[in-house]
Write a protein that holds these residues in place. Structure first.
Motif, mmCIF file in Angstrom:
data_model
loop_
_atom_site.group_PDB
_atom_site.id
_atom_site.type_symbol
_atom_site.label_atom_id
_atom_site.label_comp_id
_atom_site.label_asym_id
_atom_site.label_seq_id
_atom_site.Cartn_x
_atom_site.Cartn_y
_atom_site.Cartn_z
ATOM 1 N N ALA A 144 -2.081 -4.757 -8.056
ATOM 2 C CA ALA A 144 -1.678 -5.854 -7.796
ATOM 3 C C ALA A 144 -0.837 -6.563 -9.068
ATOM 4 O O ALA A 144 0.105 -7.303 -9.024
ATOM 5 N N ALA A 145 -1.158 -6.044 -10.320
ATOM 6 C CA ALA A 145 -0.395 -6.448 -11.547
ATOM 7 C C ALA A 145 0.782 -5.493 -11.841
ATOM 8 O O ALA A 145 1.418 -5.548 -13.136
ATOM 9 N N ASN A 146 1.228 -4.705 -10.719
ATOM 10 C CA ASN A 146 2.404 -3.690 -10.850
ATOM 11 C C ASN A 146 2.171 -2.812 -12.172
ATOM 12 O O ASN A 146 3.196 -2.694 -13.007
ATOM 13 N N GLN A 147 1.001 -2.322 -12.277
ATOM 14 C CA GLN A 147 0.487 -1.386 -13.279
ATOM 15 C C GLN A 147 0.278 -0.019 -12.609
ATOM 16 O O GLN A 147 -0.078 1.059 -13.612
ATOM 17 N N GLY A 148 0.710 0.162 -11.652
ATOM 18 C CA GLY A 148 0.590 1.580 -10.973
ATOM 19 C C GLY A 148 -0.845 1.466 -10.016
ATOM 20 O O GLY A 148 -1.562 0.641 -10.133
ATOM 21 N N ALA A 199 -16.750 -0.960 -7.675
ATOM 22 C CA ALA A 199 -16.126 -1.720 -8.805
ATOM 23 C C ALA A 199 -14.926 -0.975 -9.357
ATOM 24 O O ALA A 199 -13.870 -1.387 -9.696
ATOM 25 N N PHE A 200 -15.007 0.441 -9.213
ATOM 26 C CA PHE A 200 -13.880 1.257 -9.508
ATOM 27 C C PHE A 200 -12.640 1.081 -8.673
ATOM 28 O O PHE A 200 -11.310 0.798 -9.192
ATOM 29 N N ILE A 201 -12.816 0.897 -7.692
ATOM 30 C CA ILE A 201 -11.892 0.684 -6.409
ATOM 31 C C ILE A 201 -11.110 -0.734 -6.722
ATOM 32 O O ILE A 201 -9.952 -0.873 -6.908
ATOM 33 N N GLN A 202 -11.993 -1.932 -6.938
ATOM 34 C CA GLN A 202 -11.584 -3.154 -7.301
ATOM 35 C C GLN A 202 -10.692 -2.967 -8.541
ATOM 36 O O GLN A 202 -9.670 -3.714 -8.635
ATOM 37 N N ARG A 262 -3.361 8.175 0.356
ATOM 38 C CA ARG A 262 -3.037 6.461 0.403
ATOM 39 C C ARG A 262 -4.059 5.941 -0.787
ATOM 40 O O ARG A 262 -4.853 6.290 -1.140
ATOM 41 N N THR A 263 -3.531 4.603 -1.008
ATOM 42 C CA THR A 263 -4.222 3.824 -1.965
ATOM 43 C C THR A 263 -5.738 3.538 -1.414
ATOM 44 O O THR A 263 -6.042 3.365 -0.454
ATOM 45 N N LEU A 264 -6.510 3.525 -2.644
ATOM 46 C CA LEU A 264 -8.068 3.602 -2.296
ATOM 47 C C LEU A 264 -8.168 2.029 -1.960
ATOM 48 O O LEU A 264 -7.316 1.086 -2.383
ATOM 49 N N ARG A 265 -9.119 1.777 -0.706
ATOM 50 C CA ARG A 265 -9.504 0.523 -0.393
ATOM 51 C C ARG A 265 -10.840 0.191 -0.794
ATOM 52 O O ARG A 265 -11.436 1.227 -0.580
ATOM 53 N N GLU A 266 -11.403 -1.126 -0.541
ATOM 54 C CA GLU A 266 -12.857 -1.167 -0.752
ATOM 55 C C GLU A 266 -13.722 -0.362 0.261
ATOM 56 O O GLU A 266 -14.777 0.258 0.032
ATOM 57 N N MET A 279 0.982 -1.159 -0.075
ATOM 58 C CA MET A 279 0.004 -0.235 0.007
ATOM 59 C C MET A 279 0.862 1.176 -0.038
ATOM 60 O O MET A 279 1.787 1.417 0.709
ATOM 61 N N PHE A 280 0.557 2.163 -0.817
ATOM 62 C CA PHE A 280 1.165 3.625 -0.974
ATOM 63 C C PHE A 280 0.678 4.491 -0.024
ATOM 64 O O PHE A 280 -0.525 4.646 -0.003
#
Ligand SMILES: CC(C)(COP(=O)(O)OP(=O)(O)OC[C@H]1O[C@@H](n2cnc3c(N)ncnc32)[C@H](O)[C@@H]1OP(=O)(O)O)[C@@H](O)C(=O)NCCC(=O)NCCS
Length: 199
Positions: free
Chosen positions: A62-66, A52-55, A13-17, A1-2
């Motif tokens: 998780a795919a290391n895409q930012g 859905a957006f957050i997921q 901070r990274t969005l979470r559900e 998590m950033f």
């Protein structure tokens, strides 16, 4: 998590559900403000759309895409800033962002973008960061301009906004040109801007 502190009041901070309900409320109470320049408002009508957006942002991370962050002012969500999927083969990425109307005009997004640009170069090791903005979106264009990005050109009919196309002004920064946080990224408060020389 950033997670990073911008100043005493603002952090990223990274969005979470669990953010979905609050995020949806901020979007819902800023519809007219956001709809002028963002294409997804009519497709975001319930908190489930924010889930859905957050997921999707979490899968991307998780795919290391930012990653995509909530911007928090005194712990409350006031906006979002994040990366489009990183193009690893070109070591290039695009940043996108929005702020609630009440949070505009304080320099918050410029500071958030400065941090994400620095992280793109120093954290991910990328070479190029792009910020496209609709030609008529002066507030958005001012952000890459403050950060010293180069205006590389106009992309015609780059985006469909509900009932019309808009051209994009394409701004970019290369790693070798980035002075980043050390030198304030080129921002001068309005009062300190040099006046235009008269002919
Ligand atoms: C685009 C958007 C995020 C810009 O917001 P913003 O508040 O103008 O940008 P910042 O948070 O960087 O604030 C800049 C303002 O704060 C002022 N400011 C104060 N302190 C500052 C500081 N330390 N650093 C930078 N600016 C500062 C600037 O002078 C500027 O105000 P001004 O335009 O009146 O001169 C916002 O207008 C928005 O969300 N719009 C709708 C969605 C959208 O357009 N998204 C982008 C799609 S490409």
């Amino acid at each position: 998590m950033f997670e990073r502190r911008i100043d005493d009041a603002v952090r990223l901070r990274t969005l979470r559900e669990e953010d979905a309900e609050e995020l949806f409320q901020v979007v819902d109470s800023n519809r007219a403000h956001l709809r002028q320049w963002l294409p997804w408002l009519d497709a975001n009508t319930t908190p489930n759309d924010s889930v859905a957006f957050i997921q999707a942002t979490l899968r991307q991370e998780a795919a290391n895409q930012g990653f995509t962050c909530a911007i928090l002012l005194q712990g409350h969500i006031i906006g979002v800033v994040g990366y489009h999927p990183i193009r690893w083969s070109n070591r290039s990425v695009e940043i996108e962002y929005w702020l609630a109307r009440a949070a505009v005009g304080r320099g918050i997004m410029t500071q958030c973008c400065r941090l994400l640009v620095s992280y793109a170069f120093d954290g991910y090791g990328l070479n190029r960061v792009q910020i496209p903005a609709a030609v008529g979106n002066g507030r958005s264009r001012a952000i890459p301009e403050r950060l010293g990005f180069k205006l590389e050109g106009t992309i015609r009919d780059a985006e469909w906004l509900y009932d019309h196309f808009v051209d994009h002004a394409l701004y970019a920064m290369l790693k070798r040109g980035w002075v980043g946080e050390q030198q304030g990224g080129g921002y001068s408060p309005p009062a300190a801007r040099p006046s235009k020389p008269t002919p």
